[in-house]
Design an enzyme around this catalytic site. Structure first.
Site, PDB file in Angstrom:
ATOM      1  N   TRP A 233      53.805   1.573  40.708  1.00  0.00           N
ATOM      2  CA  TRP A 233      52.337   1.511  41.224  1.00  0.00           C
ATOM      3  C   TRP A 233      52.426  -0.284  39.591  1.00  0.00           C
ATOM      4  O   TRP A 233      52.016  -1.213  40.729  1.00  0.00           O
ATOM      5  CB  TRP A 233      51.457   2.083  40.712  1.00  0.00           C
ATOM      6  CG  TRP A 233      49.868   1.260  41.095  1.00  0.00           C
ATOM      7  CD1 TRP A 233      49.228   1.128  40.698  1.00  0.00           C
ATOM      8  CD2 TRP A 233      49.561   0.666  39.108  1.00  0.00           C
ATOM      9  NE1 TRP A 233      47.921   0.457  40.580  1.00  0.00           N
ATOM     10  CE2 TRP A 233      48.700   0.506  39.520  1.00  0.00           C
ATOM     11  CE3 TRP A 233      49.435   0.493  37.562  1.00  0.00           C
ATOM     12  CZ2 TRP A 233      47.550   0.091  38.555  1.00  0.00           C
ATOM     13  CZ3 TRP A 233      49.238   0.040  36.779  1.00  0.00           C
ATOM     14  CH2 TRP A 233      47.878  -0.476  36.865  1.00  0.00           C
ATOM     15  N   HIS A 234      53.491   0.489  38.886  1.00  0.00           N
ATOM     16  CA  HIS A 234      53.710  -0.969  38.185  1.00  0.00           C
ATOM     17  C   HIS A 234      54.335  -2.190  38.353  1.00  0.00           C
ATOM     18  O   HIS A 234      54.183  -3.550  37.947  1.00  0.00           O
ATOM     19  CB  HIS A 234      53.433  -0.444  36.906  1.00  0.00           C
ATOM     20  CG  HIS A 234      53.438   0.486  35.749  1.00  0.00           C
ATOM     21  ND1 HIS A 234      53.128   1.593  36.163  1.00  0.00           N
ATOM     22  CD2 HIS A 234      52.666  -0.373  35.105  1.00  0.00           C
ATOM     23  CE1 HIS A 234      51.872   1.966  35.265  1.00  0.00           C
ATOM     24  NE2 HIS A 234      51.449   1.383  34.799  1.00  0.00           N
ATOM     25  N   GLY A 235      55.727  -1.798  39.661  1.00  0.00           N
ATOM     26  CA  GLY A 235      55.945  -3.157  39.956  1.00  0.00           C
ATOM     27  C   GLY A 235      56.641  -2.654  41.048  1.00  0.00           C
ATOM     28  O   GLY A 235      57.073  -1.497  40.913  1.00  0.00           O
TER      29      GLY A 235
END
Lengths: 482, 306
Positions: free
Chosen positions: A325-327
């Site tokens: 989700w962060h990247g």
């Protein structure tokens, strides 16, 4: 428009004035003023992506009402999937399109066949991961009939785009935030003062701690091949405080700003670096995201129920997806997997809920055992952050390889060592203040309540002068890129 | 309750705002290179025959004392072409005797601009001291808003307490700080400067700067002013680390300008062997010895054109 910019220092009082002096007699006007301000706030980054927010708002508003009126189960499921597809579709396209394309192509090249792919020049709309998760959560609540959908479009639009938390959360539960938009809000002096205090502390965290640490973290991580193990370890430590100061600082400003407008947002960071184990860390770090994943991924997968293998599977899935989700980079996935490895032994031995209270409650100092646990957990976290910060996996492994070499025992050496000492001292002072205020919602919440007014005022001035004097070079908030 | 809140906020912010205003006035009153040059141009623009513009390469590299005509050095550190043109435009009515404009076309001149480089903080100097409104950012109208407090306090302390001047150039605008006796390591500084000046993506900036250069050329042609372009000399450690593509593209533009317009001339001195190690302060800046050499050389070139 950044929270730590002059633009925001002008924008916020202007919004405050319109909200409490021009629109205060009518709830709809107040909400409308929030929508207009928030859209303006977002347009300062890129007005083109306002259409995405508006589209997402329209879809989820419509789906919410549809779910309320529809009794047929399959039609309700279809409506729910419409919302999921739109929100995750946007997220998938803007954030992960190129990642999947490149990995798909690489996977085929392993088998000797070349696939020609063209990466699109996609700009990631700021805050997309946050507002899509928030609106999705609303739809899920309505689908489960845990929340009455709102028929007031302005309230709903304000809930989706509320500027303090639009670009980097906290990802609020619709059951907490949405009803606040439908109730009359009166100005509350205590709330507003507390909000200002929290904003001030957030700015200190961001401008003094995060931006100063960023300077050295960037220098060391960007030129990691030039440095020995001890300098790299120091670089990882700088990043550890950078990311905490940056993101929790942002959350403090967001929560404080909301309070100025009469809203209450949930705590997003609860002094995570004082955690005694990794399970406690994850109950204290980015709480709104952890809760989201727990509610909509971990629990539906079976959570901690089931056999050992199911527990392992669920834990790995949640942590890896949370990392992703962060990247769109494997470094984030590895960061997630690493945290899963830290967490699993606690879960399998039923020790994951051992530390639910505040560490050293009622005492000034932790016991020796507590201190060691905090230090150990902190060490694990610092190690994991290397993956989070590294450009790619080979950079991360190279970085770790150097740290684990004998150069770890040499004295650190990098450009600007002397000025870095000021940052180290400020960070140490910051840790002490945070430790002292660990029972509160933010570092200086309780500290100031015990003091007399002149002392409090002097403290405020000290913080303001500290921000102006020691403020680092302005950096974007790290979490904006997610 | 609201009144009480606003009163308290006012109590906190008012002293800060008043202090900020006082600081602003005090800092703006400190004479600096920008205010000095502005004041010189205001008074003497009509007498100037040769005007030197450009970045640190001409600021430190061209000393008007060694020119045979009445010369003034109007360059500043990192001054990009846009600001050169703005200065010319600002004083166009005043330049009654101007016959030549000397402008360096360094390796980075076309691929960088002041607003996006590490010296972007200097943009405010053009708004505040030159009164050239080149920036829309309101922070560029204020010293307090654009420079860190610690730095501003140091400036105040240096000027008002220690009586140290903030002007680093001579009366005629030459940067006199780079003395040969304090010269830096030429090898190390060459590598670092070349890396700093090499832009990974510069096409858009390049096109913008070429357009500005065209305007500069046109400005000079219309007023029958000679435009003398030159690529300044640099030590070999600097040359070795340059990106050939960026360098060739820059030199090519300058050469084309000189070929297409008889009013314009171009000298490429980048690897001129007349400049030795002792002429440099660092690998891409001349010391006072090198500055004298370069100034005489450029002056001779202007004389030859006559």
């Amino acid at each position: 428009m950044l929270f730590n910019s002059l633009d925001f220092a002008i924008f916020l009082p202007a919004c405050f004035f319109v909200y409490w002096f021009l629109a205060h007699k009518n709830l709809r006007f107040q909400n409308l003023s929030i929508v207009v301000s928030s859209y303006f706030f977002y347009a300062c980054w890129d007005w083109r992506f306002l259409s995405l927010i508006l589209f997402s708002t329209l879809v989820d508003y419509g789906v919410g009402i549809g779910l309320e009126n529809e009794a047929n189960k399959s039609k309700r499921v279809a409506l729910l999937w419409t919302s999921i597809c739109v929100n995750l579709g946007f997220l998938g396209f803007f954030k992960y399109h190129n990642f999947f394309l490149e990995n798909f192509s690489s996977a085929f090249s392993l088998f000797g066949s070349e696939i020609k792919t063209t990466s699109l020049d996609i700009i990631l709309p700021v805050g997309i991961s946050f507002y899509t998760f928030q609106t999705l959560r609303y739809t899920l609540y309505v689908y489960k009939r845990r929340l009455q959908p709102t028929k007031d479009f302005i309230s709903f639009a304000a809930f989706v785009c509320f500027f303090p938390q639009l670009v980097a959360g906290p990802i609020e539960r619709a059951t907490n935030l949405l009803p606040q938009f439908t109730k009359k809000r009166n100005f509350d002096y205590e709330k507003a003062v507390d909000g200002m205090r929290q904003i001030l502390w957030g700015l200190f965290k961001k401008i003094v701690i995060a931006d100063n640490c960023a300077q050295y973290a960037n220098l060391i991580f960007n030129n990691s091949t030039d440095y020995g193990g001890s300098t790299l370890a120091l670089g990882a430590l700088f990043f550890t405080f950078q990311i905490y100061g940056d993101f929790s600082g942002y959350s403090d400003i967001a929560i404080g700003t909301s309070r100025l407008f009469g809203f209450h947002l949930k705590q997003n960071f609860a002094f995570p670096y004082f955690s005694r184990d990794v399970a406690e860390f994850w109950r204290r770090w980015h709480i709104s995201l952890s809760t989201w994943f727990r509610d909509y991924l971990y629990i539906p997968l079976g959570g901690s129920r089931g056999n050992k293998w199911q527990k392992i599977r669920n834990t790995f899935l949640v942590f890896c997806i949370s990392g992703f989700w962060h990247g769109a980079n494997w470094t984030f996935v590895i960061w997630g997997a690493l945290n899963a490895c830290y967490f699993l032994p606690l879960l399998l031995n039923n020790k994951n809920r051992k530390h639910l209270d505040t560490v050293a409650q009622g005492r000034s100092l932790p016991s020796f055992k507590e201190f060691l646990s905090i230090l150990f957990t902190f060490g694990l976290t610092v190690f994991a952050w290397i993956f989070f910060r590294a450009e790619n996996t080979s950079h991360a492994f190279q970085y770790i390889a150097e740290i684990t070499s004998t150069s770890l025992f040499e004295a650190p050496k990098f450009e600007g060592m002397r000025t870095a000492l000021t940052t180290v001292m400020l960070t140490f002072l910051f840790v002490l203040i945070e430790w002292n205020g660990r029972a509160g919602q933010y570092g200086i919440e309780h500290l100031l309540l015990r003091w007399k007014k002149p002392m409090r005022t002097a403290f405020y001035f000290t913080i303001i002068i500290g921000i102006l004097l020691f403020g680092g070079k302005e950096h974007d908030f790290i979490y904006f890129q997610f | 309750m609201m009144k009480k809140f606003l009163k308290e906020i006012g109590f906190l912010t008012l002293p800060l705002l008043l202090t900020a205003c006082l600081l602003e006035v005090l800092i703006q009153n400190i004479p600096n290179d920008y205010s000095h040059k502005k004041s010189y141009l205001d008074k003497n623009a009509a007498q100037i025959e040769t005007l030197i513009l450009g970045s640190s390469h001409s600021f430190y590299g061209l000393d008007p004392r060694f020119f045979s005509s009445k010369t003034f050095n109007g360059s500043h550190i990192s001054q990009s072409l846009k600001y050169d043109l703005e200065i010319l435009k600002k004083y166009e009515g005043n330049f009654k005797n101007l016959t030549a404009v000397v402008l360096p076309i360094s390796y980075f001149s076309l691929s960088e601009k002041l607003e996006t480089g590490i010296e972007a903080w200097r943009v405010k100097n053009y708004t505040i001291y030159y009164e050239i409104p080149t920036s829309n950012a309101y922070s560029d109208c204020s010293e307090v808003l654009s420079v860190k407090l610690s730095k501003n306090l140091y400036r105040l302390f240096s000027y008002y307490t220690k009586k140290t001047s903030a002007i680093t150039c001579s009366q005629l605008g030459w940067g006199s700080k780079y003395k040969s006796e304090n010269a830096l390591d030429l090898i190390e500084s060459g590598k670092k400067a070349a890396q700093r000046h090499s832009a990974s993506q510069y096409q858009n900036t390049f096109d913008e700067n070429v357009a500005v250069l065209n305007d500069l050329e046109q400005w000079c042609s219309e007023r029958n002013v000679r435009l003398v372009l030159f690529t300044p000399p640099a030590f070999e450690s600097y040359q070795q680390h340059l990106d050939k593509k960026q360098l060739n593209a820059t030199v090519e533009i300058a050469q084309k300008k000189a070929l297409a317009n008889e009013n314009c001339t171009y000298l490429n001195l980048l690897n001129d062997t007349r400049f030795k190690a002792k002429d440099y302060y660092d690998a891409d800046h001349l010391s006072e010895i090198g500055a004298k050499k370069l100034s005489l050389l450029i002056d001779k070139e202007i004389a030859n054109l006559d």
